[in-house]
Design a protein around this motif. Structure first.
Motif, short mmCIF file in Angstrom:
data_model
loop_
_atom_site.label_atom_id
_atom_site.label_comp_id
_atom_site.label_asym_id
_atom_site.label_seq_id
_atom_site.Cartn_x
_atom_site.Cartn_y
_atom_site.Cartn_z
N PHE A 111 8.43 -8.09 -7.32
CA PHE A 111 7.02 -8.47 -7.17
C PHE A 111 6.25 -7.40 -6.40
N ILE A 112 6.86 -6.81 -5.38
CA ILE A 112 6.19 -5.76 -4.60
C ILE A 112 5.92 -4.54 -5.48
N LEU A 113 6.90 -4.16 -6.31
CA LEU A 113 6.70 -3.03 -7.21
C LEU A 113 5.59 -3.31 -8.21
N TYR A 114 5.57 -4.53 -8.74
CA TYR A 114 4.48 -4.91 -9.66
C TYR A 114 3.13 -4.85 -8.95
N SER A 115 3.09 -5.45 -7.76
CA SER A 115 1.84 -5.51 -7.02
C SER A 115 1.38 -4.14 -6.56
N GLY A 116 2.33 -3.31 -6.11
CA GLY A 116 1.97 -2.00 -5.60
C GLY A 116 1.63 -1.00 -6.68
N VAL A 117 2.46 -0.97 -7.75
CA VAL A 117 2.27 0.05 -8.79
C VAL A 117 1.17 -0.34 -9.77
N LEU A 118 1.30 -1.53 -10.37
CA LEU A 118 0.35 -1.93 -11.41
C LEU A 118 -0.94 -2.51 -10.84
N ALA A 119 -0.79 -3.52 -9.95
CA ALA A 119 -1.98 -4.22 -9.47
C ALA A 119 -2.79 -3.41 -8.48
N THR A 120 -2.14 -2.51 -7.73
CA THR A 120 -2.87 -1.75 -6.72
C THR A 120 -3.15 -0.33 -7.18
N MET A 162 0.82 -1.21 0.00
CA MET A 162 0.00 0.00 0.00
C MET A 162 0.86 1.27 0.00
N VAL A 163 2.02 1.24 0.65
CA VAL A 163 2.92 2.40 0.63
C VAL A 163 3.43 2.63 -0.79
N VAL A 164 3.83 1.55 -1.47
CA VAL A 164 4.29 1.66 -2.86
C VAL A 164 3.16 2.20 -3.74
N ALA A 165 1.93 1.70 -3.52
CA ALA A 165 0.78 2.17 -4.30
C ALA A 165 0.54 3.66 -4.06
N PHE A 166 0.65 4.10 -2.81
CA PHE A 166 0.45 5.51 -2.50
C PHE A 166 1.50 6.39 -3.17
#
Length: 292
Positions: free
Chosen positions: A212-221, A33-37
């Motif tokens: 994986f975290i960057l993919y999940s946070g940026v693209l998927a979230t 969620m921090v990466v997504a924000f």
């Protein structure tokens, strides 16, 4: 755009499953969620989409939405899957369109037409065919994990209804940014309490986990939820939620493509059923107004 977002979410299931081997549930949710924000913040700066002056009621709606769609949804989903089975989880999450349709009918007095109801049912049948056809799949007894997954579905649908209300006042990007600001802060505080002695090395287990975290946070979230909130603003939460049926279908497709899992006739049946359910479930209700 929704179909692309559902494909990203389908691949994200495998990415998050892989990440659970490196991070505990609360830490993983907070990092994503921090990466997504941060990604949404970059978009806000780029688009110059600032926050309007908010009334106390609108600010409260943002906080409630963050609690429902980010904080509670992430924790309930992670903890629920830890206590239940993947089969149960996929089928319970497939109830999202039905729950969203009922929420929309109650909150906005949207008509649950026969075509839309048939679309919801047909989509669920397609998802069930895809999930239950997997070798070794089966339904476990209902328990605390299943109830947590149901609660996650309800919290996400309820938050979507609030987004639909806010969309008349705020841009979808602004709504998403504000929601993930509040949600990321909540999850970070929760993770710091849940794992107060977390070492720095535990946050950086290697290059691949962070990819994986960057993919999940940026693209998927960030990106996919921006598309999701934008769709809610344009076509409503009930019609948008029907596209969630594509997530397990794409999940199975990526498993076959990347992991070599075998596809069967049940997968073809499920794909056709989901297509039909999406077509019926996203048809707008006929207007009673006559054309001039």
């Amino acid at each position: 755009m929704l179909i692309v977002a559902m494909a990203v979410w389908g691949l994200n299931v495998a990415a998050v499953k892989a990440l659970t081997a490196f991070f505990d549930a609360s830490t993983l949710a907070a990092l994503r969620m921090v990466v997504a924000f941060l990604a949404l913040s970059a978009l806000v700066i780029w688009k110059r989409c600032g926050l309007p002056s908010l009334t106390l009621r609108e600010a409260g709606a943002i906080v409630v939405c963050a609690v429902l769609m980010v904080f509670l949804n992430q924790l309930l989903f992670a903890e629920g899957l830890a206590r239940s089975t993947a089969t149960n989880g996929a089928l319970i999450m497939a109830l999202s369109p039905l729950v969203s349709a009922l929420v929309a009918a109650a909150a906005f007095r949207e008509t649950l037409t026969l075509a839309r109801a048939l679309g919801v049912i047909l989509g669920f049948v397609g998802v069930a065919a895809v999930v239950l056809s997997h070798p070794g799949s089966g339904l476990s007894d209902a328990g605390a994990g299943d109830l947590m997954l149901v609660a996650a579905v309800v919290s996400f649908a309820a938050g979507g209804a609030i987004v639909q209300q806010l969309s008349g006042r705020m841009h979808p990007l602004t709504i998403s940014w504000a929601i993930y600001l509040v949600g990321a802060v909540m999850l970070t505080l929760h993770a710091s309490v849940d794992a107060p002695n977390l070492e720095v090395d535990a946050l950086f287990p290697g290059w691949w986990p962070w990819a994986f975290i960057l993919y999940s946070g940026v693209l998927a979230t960030a990106a996919s939820n921006l598309v999701w909130n934008g769709a809610i603003a344009r076509i409503g939460v009930a019609r948008t939620a029907v596209f969630l049926y594509w997530v397990p279908v794409f999940g199975v497709a990526f498993a076959a493509l990347l992991l070599g899992e075998r596809l069967t006739a049940w997968h073809l049946f499920g794909f056709v059923a989901v297509m039909g359910g999406t077509f019926l479930g996203t048809r707008p209700a006929k207007s009673t107004a006559t054309s001039s």
